[in-house]
Motif scaffolding. Structure first.
Motif, PDB file in Angstrom:
ATOM      1  N   THR A 354       9.889 -12.207  -1.713  1.00 37.78           N
ATOM      2  CA  THR A 354       9.899 -10.770  -1.492  1.00 37.78           C
ATOM      3  C   THR A 354       9.540 -10.436  -0.051  1.00 37.78           C
ATOM      4  N   LEU A 355      10.416  -9.680   0.626  1.00 35.79           N
ATOM      5  CA  LEU A 355      10.157  -9.229   1.992  1.00 35.79           C
ATOM      6  C   LEU A 355       9.931  -7.726   1.997  1.00 35.79           C
ATOM      7  N   ALA A 356       8.978  -7.275   2.790  1.00 35.41           N
ATOM      8  CA  ALA A 356       8.717  -5.836   2.901  1.00 35.41           C
ATOM      9  C   ALA A 356       9.868  -5.150   3.617  1.00 35.41           C
ATOM     10  N   LYS A 357      10.320  -4.034   3.078  1.00 33.85           N
ATOM     11  CA  LYS A 357      11.356  -3.227   3.742  1.00 33.85           C
ATOM     12  C   LYS A 357      10.752  -2.315   4.797  1.00 33.85           C
ATOM     13  N   ARG A 358       9.494  -1.997   4.649  1.00 31.37           N
ATOM     14  CA  ARG A 358       8.802  -1.093   5.568  1.00 31.37           C
ATOM     15  C   ARG A 358       7.364  -1.572   5.685  1.00 31.37           C
ATOM     16  N   ASP A 359       6.602  -1.016   6.588  1.00 27.73           N
ATOM     17  CA  ASP A 359       5.189  -1.345   6.684  1.00 27.73           C
ATOM     18  C   ASP A 359       4.482  -0.918   5.401  1.00 27.73           C
ATOM     19  N   LEU A 360       3.721  -1.832   4.823  1.00 24.30           N
ATOM     20  CA  LEU A 360       2.981  -1.553   3.592  1.00 24.30           C
ATOM     21  C   LEU A 360       1.494  -1.545   3.896  1.00 24.30           C
ATOM     22  N   THR A 361       0.765  -0.637   3.284  1.00 28.46           N
ATOM     23  CA  THR A 361      -0.667  -0.515   3.540  1.00 28.46           C
ATOM     24  C   THR A 361      -1.480  -0.848   2.295  1.00 28.46           C
ATOM     25  N   PRO A 362      -2.706  -1.342   2.480  1.00 26.54           N
ATOM     26  CA  PRO A 362      -3.550  -1.694   1.337  1.00 26.54           C
ATOM     27  C   PRO A 362      -3.715  -0.522   0.368  1.00 26.54           C
ATOM     28  N   GLY A 363      -3.667  -0.848  -0.908  1.00 27.99           N
ATOM     29  CA  GLY A 363      -3.812   0.158  -1.946  1.00 27.99           C
ATOM     30  C   GLY A 363      -2.489   0.626  -2.531  1.00 27.99           C
ATOM     31  N   GLU A 364      -1.393   0.393  -1.830  1.00 27.39           N
ATOM     32  CA  GLU A 364      -0.094   0.805  -2.364  1.00 27.39           C
ATOM     33  C   GLU A 364       0.273  -0.031  -3.590  1.00 27.39           C
ATOM     34  N   ILE A 365       0.881   0.612  -4.572  1.00 27.31           N
ATOM     35  CA  ILE A 365       1.420  -0.065  -5.743  1.00 27.31           C
ATOM     36  C   ILE A 365       2.937  -0.097  -5.586  1.00 27.31           C
ATOM     37  N   LEU A 366       3.505  -1.280  -5.636  1.00 31.78           N
ATOM     38  CA  LEU A 366       4.920  -1.443  -5.332  1.00 31.78           C
ATOM     39  C   LEU A 366       5.813  -0.947  -6.462  1.00 31.78           C
ATOM     40  N   GLY A 367       6.938  -0.370  -6.072  1.00 34.83           N
ATOM     41  CA  GLY A 367       7.906   0.149  -7.031  1.00 34.83           C
ATOM     42  C   GLY A 367       8.888  -0.917  -7.485  1.00 34.83           C
ATOM     43  N   ARG A 368      10.088  -0.475  -7.839  1.00 34.98           N
ATOM     44  CA  ARG A 368      11.085  -1.372  -8.400  1.00 34.98           C
ATOM     45  C   ARG A 368      11.970  -1.957  -7.313  1.00 34.98           C
ATOM     46  N   ILE A 369      12.595  -3.057  -7.634  1.00 33.99           N
ATOM     47  CA  ILE A 369      13.598  -3.639  -6.751  1.00 33.99           C
ATOM     48  C   ILE A 369      14.707  -2.614  -6.528  1.00 33.99           C
ATOM     49  N   GLY A 370      15.209  -2.544  -5.295  1.00 32.08           N
ATOM     50  CA  GLY A 370      16.254  -1.581  -4.974  1.00 32.08           C
ATOM     51  C   GLY A 370      15.715  -0.248  -4.488  1.00 32.08           C
ATOM     52  N   GLU A 371      14.391  -0.117  -4.414  1.00 31.71           N
ATOM     53  CA  GLU A 371      13.824   1.128  -3.912  1.00 31.71           C
ATOM     54  C   GLU A 371      13.470   0.959  -2.436  1.00 31.71           C
ATOM     55  N   THR A 372      12.316   1.459  -2.012  1.00 29.48           N
ATOM     56  CA  THR A 372      12.014   1.519  -0.572  1.00 29.48           C
ATOM     57  C   THR A 372      11.000   0.479  -0.111  1.00 29.48           C
ATOM     58  N   ASP A 373      10.432  -0.297  -1.031  1.00 25.05           N
ATOM     59  CA  ASP A 373       9.284  -1.133  -0.677  1.00 25.05           C
ATOM     60  C   ASP A 373       9.637  -2.547  -0.238  1.00 25.05           C
ATOM     61  N   TYR A 374      10.589  -3.180  -0.894  1.00 24.37           N
ATOM     62  CA  TYR A 374      10.831  -4.610  -0.652  1.00 24.37           C
ATOM     63  C   TYR A 374      12.256  -4.990  -1.017  1.00 24.37           C
ATOM     64  N   ARG A 375      12.628  -6.191  -0.598  1.00 28.71           N
ATOM     65  CA  ARG A 375      13.926  -6.770  -0.941  1.00 28.71           C
ATOM     66  C   ARG A 375      13.751  -8.273  -1.169  1.00 28.71           C
ATOM     67  N   ALA A 376      14.775  -8.886  -1.706  1.00 29.48           N
ATOM     68  CA  ALA A 376      14.702 -10.308  -2.038  1.00 29.48           C
ATOM     69  C   ALA A 376      15.182 -11.184  -0.880  1.00 29.48           C
ATOM     70  N   TRP A 377      14.710 -12.417  -0.887  1.00 32.05           N
ATOM     71  CA  TRP A 377      15.074 -13.394   0.146  1.00 32.05           C
ATOM     72  C   TRP A 377      15.045 -14.776  -0.500  1.00 32.05           C
ATOM     73  N   ALA A 378      16.124 -15.521  -0.409  1.00 38.41           N
ATOM     74  CA  ALA A 378      16.229 -16.819  -1.076  1.00 38.41           C
ATOM     75  C   ALA A 378      15.651 -17.944  -0.221  1.00 38.41           C
ATOM     76  N   MET A 379      14.898 -18.826  -0.858  1.00 33.51           N
ATOM     77  CA  MET A 379      14.328 -20.008  -0.216  1.00 33.51           C
ATOM     78  C   MET A 379      14.339 -21.146  -1.227  1.00 33.51           C
ATOM     79  N   THR A 380      14.093 -22.356  -0.763  1.00 32.10           N
ATOM     80  CA  THR A 380      13.853 -23.425  -1.723  1.00 32.10           C
ATOM     81  C   THR A 380      12.502 -23.174  -2.384  1.00 32.10           C
ATOM     82  N   HIS A 381      12.323 -23.731  -3.561  1.00 31.90           N
ATOM     83  CA  HIS A 381      11.055 -23.536  -4.253  1.00 31.90           C
ATOM     84  C   HIS A 381       9.908 -24.144  -3.444  1.00 31.90           C
ATOM     85  N   ALA A 382      10.160 -25.287  -2.797  1.00 38.23           N
ATOM     86  CA  ALA A 382       9.115 -25.932  -1.997  1.00 38.23           C
ATOM     87  C   ALA A 382       8.697 -25.039  -0.833  1.00 38.23           C
ATOM     88  N   GLN A 383       9.660 -24.402  -0.179  1.00 36.14           N
ATOM     89  CA  GLN A 383       9.340 -23.508   0.932  1.00 36.14           C
ATOM     90  C   GLN A 383       8.533 -22.307   0.446  1.00 36.14           C
TER      91      GLN A 383
END
Length: 440
Positions: A354-383
């Motif tokens: 999970t990568l942040a789409k915008r600056d996130l601050t302590p205390g925020e509760i993240l919303g759903r995928i496809g909203e404004t908080d984060y997006r997906a990023w593929a890696m190997t499981h080891a990474q």
């Protein structure tokens, strides 16, 4: 009339003639779910028995769209009421997926909710009540799919990914290539929508409305999250891996795939064979591909002669995937043949972090995928394990505990998943098992 040429068609026709259609329960009636409701009404031998939708009128509207009269649907809020409706030849509509999963008159259920925690609980309940499950919810599958597959195996039922979705469509090509002795170099998909990593729903309301889509769901496609999720799903079923974090995603056209998504030593971008990736080039979407090679010059000559490519690498292409229109085929095969179209390997291969789409601050509760908080990023499981990265499937409802800059990974150091969710609890146990095995 053209005679049916598929054994599956013949089996379903026989079930229809005998009055024993495969009875299906559906959880989720958004865009995909509505398509499935309509499609099932046109497939002999398959019957929609019940729909679980948090907005019940939406399920009723889908049934109307499919051609069912108002009296053919009935609201039912207990498993017994669902069974009674099915026995009367009606479609039961309920608001709770778990209620549907407990009904006794369903042979198989389809999860089209798209929510990792909802899908996990629904699948576990369905399995516990002896039902095969078709997981169109890829977000849940990449998070704890191997646990669900093992639970289904122990219960003697089938857990499967959904036909028609890109991962299962790509697996068809991979399986075909393997069956005739070709070496798989890379497999993946063409990305359907223009790629915009920082996309947010407010920018896509008009387009979503024009396409009868939810804007959040559209953004999940546009910001690349869905592509990352789908490629991780392929990886976890095959052992193919993302070559680099985020994959390469070249603008390779249909004709260029076999000269780009190949090893660097032969002029491509890959550091190795055996990868998953995607292309944003013209002529690939909405299809899936599998790039293959063979070490025998006679076979290379034949493939060149048959115009599969110029060699020594060749592209097998399925130029379409029909998503929800194909999903019922997985349900049919699960019931009639106890066959899965797609299952995860025992051990993890890749991860959608999970990568942040915008600056996130302590205390925020993240919303759903496809909203404004984060997006997906593929890696190997080891990474992902080395980075202490939080899986995408645990991001919703997580609490930020340290500042996170846009583009940075969410990790267990800067973010705390919601421990009350069953998907979080299962994933923690899986990670603990993996850590013990890694330490050996």
């Amino acid at each position: 009339m053209i005679a049916g040429v598929s054994p599956l068609v013949a089996e379903l026709k026989a079930r229809a003639e005998a009055g024993r259609p495969v009875t299906i329960g559906l959880a989720g009636c958004g865009q995909m779910g509505t398509d499935i409701v309509v499609q099932l009404a046109r497939m002999p031998g398959l019957r929609l028995g019940a729909v679980a939708e948090m907005r019940p009128p939406q399920a009723k509207a889908a049934a109307t769209l499919a051609g069912f009269a108002a009296e053919q649907t009935v609201y039912a809020e207990t498993p017994a009421a669902i069974d009674a409706a099915i026995e009367q030849g009606r479609i039961a509509i309920t608001s709770e997926p778990e209620t549907l999963a407990r009904a006794g008159r369903l042979d198989v259920v389809i999860d089209a909710t798209g929510n990792p925690n909802t899908g996990t609980q629904f699948a576990l309940t369905a399995i516990a009540h002896g039902k095969h499950i078709v997981m169109l919810n890829v977000e849940a599958d990449i998070t704890i799919g191997r646990h669900l597959h093992e639970a289904a195996r122990r219960a003697g039922v089938v857990y499967t990914g959904a036909a028609g979705d890109e991962p299962a469509a790509a697996l068809e090509l991979i399986g075909f290539a393997q069956s005739i002795g070709l070496e798989v170099v890379c497999a993946g998909k063409g990305k359907n929508n223009p790629l915009k990593f920082d996309a947010v729903p407010a920018e896509y309301e008009a387009e979503a409305a024009a396409r009868n889509m939810n804007a959040r769901m559209l953004v999940e496609f546009v910001d690349g999250s869905k592509t990352m999720v789908e490629m991780v799903a392929i990886a976890n079923c095959t052992g193919l891996v993302p070559d680099v974090p985020g994959m390469h995603g070249p603008a390779a056209t249909r004709d260029e795939l076999a000269s780009v998504l190949i090893p660097k030593e032969h002029g491509g971008v890959l550091s190795r064979k055996g990868c998953v990736d995607y292309s944003i080039g013209k002529g690939v979407a909405p299809g899936v591909f599998c790039i293959v090679t063979t070490d025998h010059p006679r076979l290379q000559e034949r493939m060149i002669d048959l115009k599969v490519g110029k060699g020594p690498y060749f592209t097998l292409l399925r130029p379409y995937h029909l998503t929800s229109m194909e999903v019922p085929l997985s349900a049919a095969r699960a019931v009639l043949h106890q066959q899965a179209d797609m299952v995860p390997l025992e051990g993890p291969v890749a991860e959608a972090v999970t990568l942040a789409k915008r600056d996130l601050t302590p205390g925020e509760i993240l919303g759903r995928i496809g909203e404004t908080d984060y997006r997906a990023w593929a890696m190997t499981h080891a990474q992902a394990r080395s980075a202490n990265a939080i899986p995408l499937g645990l991001a919703q409802g997580a609490r930020v505990v340290k500042p996170v800059k846009a583009g940075e990974r969410l990790t267990y150091d800067n973010c705390v998943p919601d421990d009350s969710l069953i998907v979080t609890q299962i994933r923690r146990r899986l990670d603990q098992q993996d850590a013990r095995l890694h330490a050996l």
